[in-house]
Design a protein around this motif. Structure first.
Motif, PDB file in Angstrom:
ATOM      1  N   GLU A 292      -2.704   4.918  -8.587  1.00  0.00           N
ATOM      2  CA  GLU A 292      -3.475   3.865  -9.244  1.00  0.00           C
ATOM      3  C   GLU A 292      -3.016   2.477  -8.776  1.00  0.00           C
ATOM      4  N   THR A 293      -1.709   2.323  -8.601  1.00  0.00           N
ATOM      5  CA  THR A 293      -1.198   1.040  -8.096  1.00  0.00           C
ATOM      6  C   THR A 293      -1.686   0.791  -6.679  1.00  0.00           C
ATOM      7  N   ARG A 294      -1.634   1.833  -5.866  1.00  0.00           N
ATOM      8  CA  ARG A 294      -2.109   1.718  -4.482  1.00  0.00           C
ATOM      9  C   ARG A 294      -3.587   1.348  -4.463  1.00  0.00           C
TER      10      ARG A 294
ATOM     11  N   VAL B 184      14.385  11.682  -6.404  1.00  0.00           N
ATOM     12  CA  VAL B 184      13.169  12.494  -6.483  1.00  0.00           C
ATOM     13  C   VAL B 184      11.983  11.543  -6.385  1.00  0.00           C
ATOM     14  N   VAL B 185      11.160  11.730  -5.353  1.00  0.00           N
ATOM     15  CA  VAL B 185      10.085  10.792  -5.031  1.00  0.00           C
ATOM     16  C   VAL B 185       8.728  11.481  -5.144  1.00  0.00           C
ATOM     17  N   PHE B 186       7.766  10.750  -5.702  1.00  0.00           N
ATOM     18  CA  PHE B 186       6.386  11.224  -5.758  1.00  0.00           C
ATOM     19  C   PHE B 186       5.517  10.205  -5.012  1.00  0.00           C
ATOM     20  N   THR B 187       4.968  10.629  -3.883  1.00  0.00           N
ATOM     21  CA  THR B 187       4.213   9.683  -3.056  1.00  0.00           C
ATOM     22  C   THR B 187       2.782   9.475  -3.537  1.00  0.00           C
ATOM     23  N   ASN B 188       2.277  10.389  -4.368  1.00  0.00           N
ATOM     24  CA  ASN B 188       0.886  10.269  -4.800  1.00  0.00           C
ATOM     25  C   ASN B 188       0.718  10.628  -6.272  1.00  0.00           C
TER      26      ASN B 188
ATOM     27  N   VAL C 112       0.823  -1.209   0.000  1.00  0.00           N
ATOM     28  CA  VAL C 112       0.000   0.000   0.000  1.00  0.00           C
ATOM     29  C   VAL C 112       0.860   1.264   0.000  1.00  0.00           C
ATOM     30  N   CYS C 113       2.087   1.156   0.460  1.00  0.00           N
ATOM     31  CA  CYS C 113       2.951   2.329   0.591  1.00  0.00           C
ATOM     32  C   CYS C 113       3.759   2.602  -0.680  1.00  0.00           C
ATOM     33  N   VAL C 114       3.295   2.117  -1.826  1.00  0.00           N
ATOM     34  CA  VAL C 114       4.067   2.293  -3.066  1.00  0.00           C
ATOM     35  C   VAL C 114       4.195   3.765  -3.437  1.00  0.00           C
ATOM     36  N   VAL C 115       5.370   4.130  -3.951  1.00  0.00           N
ATOM     37  CA  VAL C 115       5.649   5.493  -4.423  1.00  0.00           C
ATOM     38  C   VAL C 115       6.391   5.393  -5.753  1.00  0.00           C
ATOM     39  N   GLU C 116       6.432   6.499  -6.472  1.00  0.00           N
ATOM     40  CA  GLU C 116       7.140   6.538  -7.755  1.00  0.00           C
ATOM     41  C   GLU C 116       8.441   7.317  -7.593  1.00  0.00           C
TER      42      GLU C 116
END
Length: 575
Positions: free
Chosen positions: A81-83, A71-75, A47-51
């Motif tokens: 969509e994966t979450r 560089v991280v995008f949490t949402n 559930v905690c997946v990030v890009e």
């Protein structure tokens, strides 16, 4: 140190930190269901997946370490969509009947599904429904289990019991009682830590409210209620009441509004416990060769169960003094019942506890000093909150009311029973006066305080050098017992609390994700102790009158009959 950017915010954290930990330093809370720091870091729920910029696939924030320049995008759309898909898959194996779930409103999965806007499940639902003994104080609803593994890991790593385990394989994989046992034949201490850490309603404490409603509606029953010290540290959290308004008097008013005839303080019984336990310690110190050492406290039923199941050779080391809950129950149905002219069988005694194990303790055959069950039922703090809501009670609108007398007065020593080290500190205050004939100096025994799991300290009581140890969690207790067996540790007085930090973090307390919240609750109890005019159990005037008029003296024949147990599995006592 590593520099990275999360959702446009520049963050600097220590090398080795995870993305989830780094995000938290910037106030970004990444959703999670299975993660528990240092306990369950297995990225099971996904559930905690990030890009991460420049990578084709999403990663789990709970296990992915940070890298320089990341560089991280949490949402981002891909992460969101994966979450969403992962949560939908979890829901396809979950009983989604939330309205009748005990965790409705406090369920992490329910909140996550709402936040993601999931209003229907696109996958075929396959729900496992396994039988369970719902008379047992701890109930498991397999239909709600999401296989996050939190219960398994908490039981193994925090308590060392390994009650839960993975059973079956493949699509039939689920969680069950280990070693092909059922829950009643297992070594479960009923600490309730698996309940506290379960993100859904798969684990919960047995609900006894119908039994309570029947008693409250029965005109032939006199209903009495006792409130444990740790309850006052947490009950108001659910209502958002600030500390200065979340008073003991307001809690008493709530219970009176529910319909109890008398509302007393378990702290009164805690003061009695200290009179008995401190006297027992001094008696043992006077005849060291006649006793096994060290002497262990016996207030925590989870700990007593643990000794019975895993280390029966240490049973004689336990203080024979019952827990404050059971001491109160015995006194209410004998001393107080006589005062108001009712038979023990016509009194219905309820305790509000931060603990699930108390439900089993009160039902033991040996806990009938009054000739009937001394405590008829136990409400957890969470159950009390649900009861207050069901009765449409707004605590903020109620004027404070005092505890009833004579089982309602208490000292600061009793208040701190709810935090690890509290029983030890309270007992030492009274032992000091008994041995030296004078009151202990302020803060003389604060060395026993601390939530770190194990504290050792040495104190001088006259000619005696007293070696003490305070322990919380059963895994720490097991380490200590093994050291004592091997001759590697020697103590005179040891306090053990089953739950981390003591009763403040008991299995019946309100759910809270913050790891630091235990210290907040502990501080509240220490503030109450500091404000009390009387801080030593032996100075409680009503307890003094109880001994003068009824119990005679600590360790008297009647005190042993009502207030002591040999702590075997039946709770029977014989000196």
């Amino acid at each position: 140190m590593v520099n990275l950017t999360i959702d446009g915010i520049k963050v600097t954290v220590a090398k080795g930190s995870t993305i989830m930990q780094a995000a938290a330093t910037a106030g970004i809370i990444i959703p999670k269901l299975c993660y528990l720091k240092d306990i369950n870091e297995i990225n099971a729920c996904k559930v905690c997946v990030v890009e991460i910029q420049g990578q084709n696939r999403v990663v789990t924030a709970c296990t992915t370490p940070v890298e320089e320049g990341m560089v991280v995008f949490t949402n981002s759309p891909k992460a969101r969509e994966t979450r969403r898909t992962n949560v939908e898959l979890i829901l396809s194996q979950h009983d989604c009947v939330c309205a009748t779930c005990i965790r409705c409103g406090t369920c992490a999965l329910q909140k996550l599904a709402t936040d993601l806007g999931i209003y229907e499940i696109p996958y075929k639902q396959e729900i496992v429904d396994e039988p369970w003994d719902k008379e047992f104080p701890l109930v498991r609803d397999s239909k709600k289990c999401i296989k996050c593994m939190r219960c398994v890991q908490v039981c193994e790593k925090v308590q060392g019991l390994k009650i839960w385990d993975i059973i079956n394989t493949g699509s039939r994989t689920t969680i069950g009682v280990s070693d092909n046992k059922d829950i009643r034949t297992s070594d479960c201490s009923l600490c309730g830590q698996c309940i506290i850490h379960c993100p859904t309603g798969a684990l919960y404490a047995r609900t006894d409210n119908p039994k309570l409603y029947a008693a409250l509606a029965d005109p032939s029953k006199v209903t009495v209620c006792q409130i444990a010290p740790a309850v006052r540290s947490a009950w108001a959290e659910a209502f958002g009441i600030p500390d200065e308004l979340a008073t003991e008097g307001r809690l008493v008013a709530c219970l009176k509004r529910i319909g109890f005839d008398y509302v007393f303080d378990t702290n009164f019984a805690a003061d009695v416990t200290i009179w008995e336990e401190a006297s027992e310690l001094i008696e043992r110190l006077g005849k060291p060769s006649a006793h096994k050492w060290p002497m262990f406290t016996s207030c925590c039923p989870g700990w007593v169960s643990f000794v019975n199941y895993r280390y029966p050779e240490f049973r004689d080391n336990l203080s024979t003094t019952k827990s404050p809950q059971q001491i109160f129950g015995a006194l209410a149905k004998t001393f107080f019942a006589k005062q108001i002219g009712v038979e023990a069988k016509d009194m219905f005694s309820v305790s509000v506890m931060p603990c699930v194990s108390k439900k089993r303790e009160c039902e033991q055959p040996g806990m009938k000093a009054s000739g009937t069950q001394d405590v008829d039922m136990v409400l957890t703090t969470r159950a009390l909150i649900r009861l207050m809501r069901a009765e449409h009670i707004n605590p903020m609108l109620l004027a404070e009311e005092p505890f009833d007398s004579p089982l309602g007065s208490s000292t600061g020593a009793a208040v701190i029973f709810g935090v690890t080290g509290g029983v030890m500190e309270a007992a030492l205050r009274t032992a000091y006066k008994t041995v030296l004939g004078e009151e202990d100096p302020d803060n003389a025994f604060t060395a026993v305080r601390g939530l770190e799991g194990r504290k050792e300290a040495t104190f001088q009581l006259g000619d005696v050098t007293l070696r003490t140890c305070t322990v919380s969690t059963l895994s720490k207790a097991a380490e200590l017992l093994e050291e004592i067996k091997a001759g590697k540790a020697q103590f005179d007085f040891v306090e053990v609390m089953t739950c981390p930090g003591g009763c403040i973090n008991g299995g019946g307390q309100p759910f809270h994700e913050s790891e630091a919240f235990g210290q907040v609750r502990a501080n509240k109890l220490y503030r109450l102790d500091a404000k009390r005019k009387i801080r030593q159990s032996h100075n409680n005037v009503e307890v003094q009158e109880l001994y003068r008029d009824f119990l005679e003296r600590p360790l008297s024949h009647i005190a042993e009959e009502l207030l002591h147990s040999d702590h075997n599995n039946d709770g029977n006592y014989s000196r």
